[in-house]
Design an enzyme around this catalytic site. Sequence first.
Site, PDB file in Angstrom:
ATOM      1  N   SER A 276      40.093   8.269 -19.342  1.00 21.89           N
ATOM      2  CA  SER A 276      41.026   8.406 -18.229  1.00 21.89           C
ATOM      3  C   SER A 276      40.403   9.195 -17.083  1.00 21.89           C
ATOM      4  O   SER A 276      39.570  10.085 -17.308  1.00 21.89           O
ATOM      5  CB  SER A 276      42.296   9.118 -18.711  1.00 21.89           C
TER       6      SER A 276
ATOM      7  N   TYR B 198      46.836  16.090 -22.361  1.00 28.90           N
ATOM      8  CA  TYR B 198      46.409  14.691 -22.383  1.00 28.90           C
ATOM      9  C   TYR B 198      44.949  14.567 -21.947  1.00 28.90           C
ATOM     10  O   TYR B 198      44.129  13.936 -22.619  1.00 28.90           O
ATOM     11  CB  TYR B 198      47.301  13.850 -21.476  1.00 28.90           C
TER      12      TYR B 198
END
Length: 326
Positions: free
Chosen positions: A132, A157
């Site tokens: 990501s 995350y």
Amino acid sequence: MQESETPILITGAAGFIGHAVAKALLSEGREVVGVDNLNAYYDPALKHARLARLREHEAFSFHKLELADESGMQALFEAREFPQVVHLAAQAGVRYSIEAPQQYISSNVIGLTVLLECCVRHNVEHLLYASSSSVYGDTEKTPFTEEDAADRPRSVYAATKRAGELLAYSYARIHGLPSTGIRYFTVYGPWGRPDMAPMIFAQQLCEGKALKVFGDGRQRRAFTCIDDVVRGTLAILEAGRPGGTPPAALYNLGAGEDVELLEFIRLLADRLGSEAQFDFEPEPPGEMRVTVPNMSAMQRDFSFAPNVTLEEGLSRFALWYREHYG
């Protein structure tokens, strides 16, 4: 991409990117085995609708399975041979990671470790996995390049996705497992995740509600159409295992343009025939002000460049949203 007798394993096959990549491979005549736990992080009905599209192809089979279920994953690998594995399953969402960090550790770290062990034990030729843009964290330097340190994550995350990259690198170094990580940048488009801003904004616009915008709306994002994401992912998959010692690589995959959030909303509202009204709220912890990729490595190694403009991508998304949600 040539038709193959051996299947490709795709984890997260009922997810946004997983479903799109699986659909593209099936359309090219590949056999795909999908894995997903179908959790309730967002409405499972959308996940089942995506799976229904994949099940239109005889070459698709599906296993409901937790990645962290070591015995179940090992049984899957013992039953079938997977020269290529595309790992797109994850517990996603920056804000939710602050509320439920254990779920992110279980899926994004423990689940990935189980998958890495399966790949090593069963001689997988190439593991392609999703990372990501969030891994870049606290940095003032833009655009982001793959050589940046990425050592100051702003959310749990992001920390788990960076941990995944380091785990994959260590398995490449210790076991020689070839792996390629893709740092995706703010993906949007048909069949998107309802917890992401494009889907939330589309719903609020269609219902005539004020749009909840965190911060001042001047955050800049390289909003990336799912069609470009699929093309870039398949380009890497087709090229095969990375070179180098150890055989581990990372690539940014994002749009060629970045815009302010408010401009994105304006363009989306125009395509949905709505007028945006805003309800500004304080910016929550964990969010990044700017996510802009340097895409030179993708161009150099795969002759890939994104070609869907934001205007065209949002037109495709708006058309699908109207058809799917009325």
